[in-house]
Design an enzyme around this catalytic site. Sequence first.
Site, PDB file in Angstrom:
ATOM      1  N   SER A 127       0.822  -1.205   0.000  1.00  9.39           N
ATOM      2  CA  SER A 127       0.000   0.000   0.000  1.00  9.39           C
ATOM      3  C   SER A 127       0.853   1.251   0.000  1.00  9.39           C
ATOM      4  CB  SER A 127      -0.928  -0.001   1.216  1.00  9.39           C
ATOM      5  OG  SER A 127      -0.314  -0.560   2.334  1.00  9.39           O
ATOM      6  N   HIS A 148      -2.761  -3.174  -6.313  1.00 11.33           N
ATOM      7  CA  HIS A 148      -3.197  -2.759  -4.981  1.00 11.33           C
ATOM      8  C   HIS A 148      -4.717  -2.865  -4.873  1.00 11.33           C
ATOM      9  CE1 HIS A 148      -3.586   0.504  -1.712  1.00 11.33           C
ATOM     10  NE2 HIS A 148      -3.377  -0.668  -1.170  1.00 11.33           N
ATOM     11  N   GLU A 160      -5.702  -0.716  -8.068  1.00  9.32           N
ATOM     12  CA  GLU A 160      -4.718   0.204  -8.649  1.00  9.32           C
ATOM     13  C   GLU A 160      -3.627  -0.653  -9.289  1.00  9.32           C
ATOM     14  OE1 GLU A 160      -4.895   4.086  -5.716  1.00  9.32           O
ATOM     15  OE2 GLU A 160      -3.782   2.363  -5.004  1.00  9.32           O
ATOM     16  N   ASN A 198      -4.304   5.820  -1.268  1.00  6.24           N
ATOM     17  CA  ASN A 198      -3.707   6.028   0.056  1.00  6.24           C
ATOM     18  C   ASN A 198      -3.042   7.396   0.202  1.00  6.24           C
ATOM     19  OD1 ASN A 198      -4.622   3.716   1.197  1.00  6.24           O
ATOM     20  ND2 ASN A 198      -2.748   2.547   0.934  1.00  6.24           N
TER      21      ASN A 198
HETATM   22  N1  3HC Z   1     -17.408 -11.283   1.814  1.00  8.47           N
HETATM   23  C1  3HC Z   1     -18.732 -11.421   1.562  1.00  8.47           C
HETATM   24  N2  3HC Z   1     -19.645 -10.594   2.068  1.00  8.47           N
HETATM   25  C2  3HC Z   1     -19.232  -9.613   2.885  1.00  8.47           C
HETATM   26  C3  3HC Z   1     -17.874  -9.399   3.194  1.00  8.47           C
HETATM   27  C4  3HC Z   1     -16.940 -10.286   2.629  1.00  8.47           C
HETATM   28  N3  3HC Z   1     -15.639 -10.185   2.869  1.00  8.47           N
HETATM   29  N4  3HC Z   1     -17.761  -8.328   4.028  1.00  8.47           N
HETATM   30  C5  3HC Z   1     -19.017  -7.886   4.233  1.00  8.47           C
HETATM   31  N5  3HC Z   1     -19.890  -8.657   3.547  1.00  8.47           N
HETATM   32  C6  3HC Z   1     -21.336  -8.502   3.504  1.00  8.47           C
HETATM   33  C7  3HC Z   1     -21.927  -8.320   4.895  1.00  8.47           C
HETATM   34  O1  3HC Z   1     -22.077  -9.572   5.536  1.00  8.47           O
HETATM   35  C8  3HC Z   1     -23.236  -7.631   4.622  1.00  8.47           C
HETATM   36  O2  3HC Z   1     -24.216  -8.591   4.269  1.00  8.47           O
HETATM   37  P1  3HC Z   1     -25.762  -8.365   4.686  1.00  8.47           P
HETATM   38  O3  3HC Z   1     -26.210  -7.181   3.882  1.00  8.47           O
HETATM   39  O4  3HC Z   1     -26.428  -9.624   4.274  1.00  8.47           O
HETATM   40  O5  3HC Z   1     -25.773  -8.129   6.151  1.00  8.47           O
HETATM   41  C9  3HC Z   1     -22.918  -6.785   3.382  1.00  8.47           C
HETATM   42  O6  3HC Z   1     -21.685  -7.314   2.815  1.00  8.47           O
HETATM   43  C10 3HC Z   1     -22.723  -5.320   3.727  1.00  8.47           C
HETATM   44  O7  3HC Z   1     -21.767  -5.223   4.795  1.00  8.47           O
HETATM   45  P2  3HC Z   1     -22.098  -4.443   6.148  1.00  8.47           P
HETATM   46  O8  3HC Z   1     -23.480  -4.732   6.608  1.00  8.47           O
HETATM   47  O9  3HC Z   1     -20.967  -4.719   7.088  1.00  8.47           O
HETATM   48  O10 3HC Z   1     -22.078  -2.891   5.892  1.00  8.47           O
HETATM   49  P3  3HC Z   1     -21.878  -1.888   4.694  1.00  8.47           P
HETATM   50  O11 3HC Z   1     -23.111  -1.809   3.861  1.00  8.47           O
HETATM   51  O12 3HC Z   1     -21.348  -0.665   5.334  1.00  8.47           O
HETATM   52  O13 3HC Z   1     -20.734  -2.394   3.692  1.00  8.47           O
HETATM   53  C11 3HC Z   1     -18.398  -1.952   3.319  1.00  8.47           C
HETATM   54  C12 3HC Z   1     -19.472  -2.674   4.158  1.00  8.47           C
HETATM   55  C13 3HC Z   1     -18.492  -2.387   1.867  1.00  8.47           C
HETATM   56  C14 3HC Z   1     -17.073  -2.368   3.918  1.00  8.47           C
HETATM   57  C15 3HC Z   1     -18.638  -0.394   3.386  1.00  8.47           C
HETATM   58  O14 3HC Z   1     -18.808   0.012   4.712  1.00  8.47           O
HETATM   59  C16 3HC Z   1     -17.493   0.370   2.782  1.00  8.47           C
HETATM   60  O15 3HC Z   1     -17.381   0.515   1.577  1.00  8.47           O
HETATM   61  N6  3HC Z   1     -16.592   0.921   3.670  1.00  8.47           N
HETATM   62  C17 3HC Z   1     -15.402   1.630   3.247  1.00  8.47           C
HETATM   63  C18 3HC Z   1     -14.273   0.644   3.072  1.00  8.47           C
HETATM   64  C19 3HC Z   1     -13.045   1.297   2.524  1.00  8.47           C
HETATM   65  O16 3HC Z   1     -12.918   2.500   2.400  1.00  8.47           O
HETATM   66  N7  3HC Z   1     -12.082   0.432   2.181  1.00  8.47           N
HETATM   67  C20 3HC Z   1     -10.795   0.876   1.698  1.00  8.47           C
HETATM   68  C21 3HC Z   1      -9.847   0.886   2.847  1.00  8.47           C
HETATM   69  S1  3HC Z   1      -8.272   1.470   2.369  1.00  8.47           S
HETATM   70  C22 3HC Z   1      -7.474   0.108   1.843  1.00  8.47           C
HETATM   71  O17 3HC Z   1      -7.940  -1.001   1.848  1.00  8.47           O
HETATM   72  C23 3HC Z   1      -6.100   0.348   1.352  1.00  8.47           C
HETATM   73  C24 3HC Z   1      -5.048  -0.266   2.245  1.00  8.47           C
HETATM   74  O18 3HC Z   1      -3.844  -0.239   1.522  1.00  8.47           O
HETATM   75  C25 3HC Z   1      -4.882   0.486   3.546  1.00  8.47           C
END
Ligand code: 3HC
Length: 297
Positions: A127, A148, A160, A198
């Site tokens: 990252s 990424h 990415e 990032n």
């Molecule tokens: N596999 C399958 N299903 C999954 C899952 C997975 N790994 N993770 C979550 N789900 C499912 C949940 O079980 C849920 O199912 P349901 O509707 O039946 O209950 C559904 O997906 C939605 O999840 P949540 O209810 O937990 O809640 P959200 O609607 O908020 O969605 C999210 C979750 C997609 C993570 C959303 O909150 C989001 O987009 N958050 C931002 C994440 C983000 O910014 N990520 C980038 C981080 S930076 C990065 O990764 C870079 C690194 O280098 C640091």
Amino acid sequence: MKIEKVGVVGCGLMGHGIVQVAAQGGCTVVALETEQAYLDTGLGRIEKSIAKLASKGVEKGKMSEEEAKAWAATVQGRITGTTNRADLADCDLVVEAIVEDLGAKKELFTALGEICKAETIFASNTSSFPVAEMAEASGRPERFVGLHFFNPVQLMRLVEVVRTDKTDEDVYAEARAFGEACGKTPVSCKDTPGFVVNRLLVPYMVQAINMFDRGDASAADIDAAMQLGCGHPMGPLTLTDYVGLDTTLSILEGWCERYPDEPAFGIPESLRTKVAEGKLGRKTGEGYYTWDGDKRS
Ligand code: 3HC
């Protein structure tokens, strides 16, 4: 060359997701871990996630129960696990998703450069580290890219694709095509700190932590403000817990060392303290919030 067999090194938070989306994309995937216990944990998470996606498919009317079962079995059947690096020798692509430690990554790629066939493309899911340094260590910089992915890999739609000055055009095109096969939209990035996401996201998280540390607003209010005021799915402090405080800190430490004059990379004191206390966010049950499994408590 079409990428058919993929090796993924590391089956943790990011690696298990990469294994899964590559298998969903039709590739045969070998997941490599250092210990069987880590492998079992990662493969267990994959099984749960595949089952979840299959049941969602049925719920949304995209597949029948029968089709969902067959889909899950097919995807699962493309995945194997190993603790032996030599099992990656004939992969068309190897994606590294190990701990964010440049020395460990370089050592790994040097070893893989000896083990893998000459055509194997190497990719790092780093990252924050310079892709070019790992590319040099691999001994095949022209067949090296950054790939990424974002957490959770199964749900986030971006990858990415990072090229260095030495990346071959064909290799770059194949890496993009692989990202698309994984169901992601690829964006092209140069080998710059943090690439696109990032470089913008981490300084934003830092500002939110500083705001919390100064007592300008509560964690819940900072997060609610960004969710409701800007339409973000998670607020910045929840996101820091979600990404992991240790990961966020190690990204910042790497940048501070390389770019000491960049004020956007300053490390908040509370981030250091919490990491020292083992409060790493969701994965340890406490960070800027307390967590009950996958949910904030
Ligand atoms: N596999 C399958 N299903 C999954 C899952 C997975 N790994 N993770 C979550 N789900 C499912 C949940 O079980 C849920 O199912 P349901 O509707 O039946 O209950 C559904 O997906 C939605 O999840 P949540 O209810 O937990 O809640 P959200 O609607 O908020 O969605 C999210 C979750 C997609 C993570 C959303 O909150 C989001 O987009 N958050 C931002 C994440 C983000 O910014 N990520 C980038 C981080 S930076 C990065 O990764 C870079 C690194 O280098 C640091």
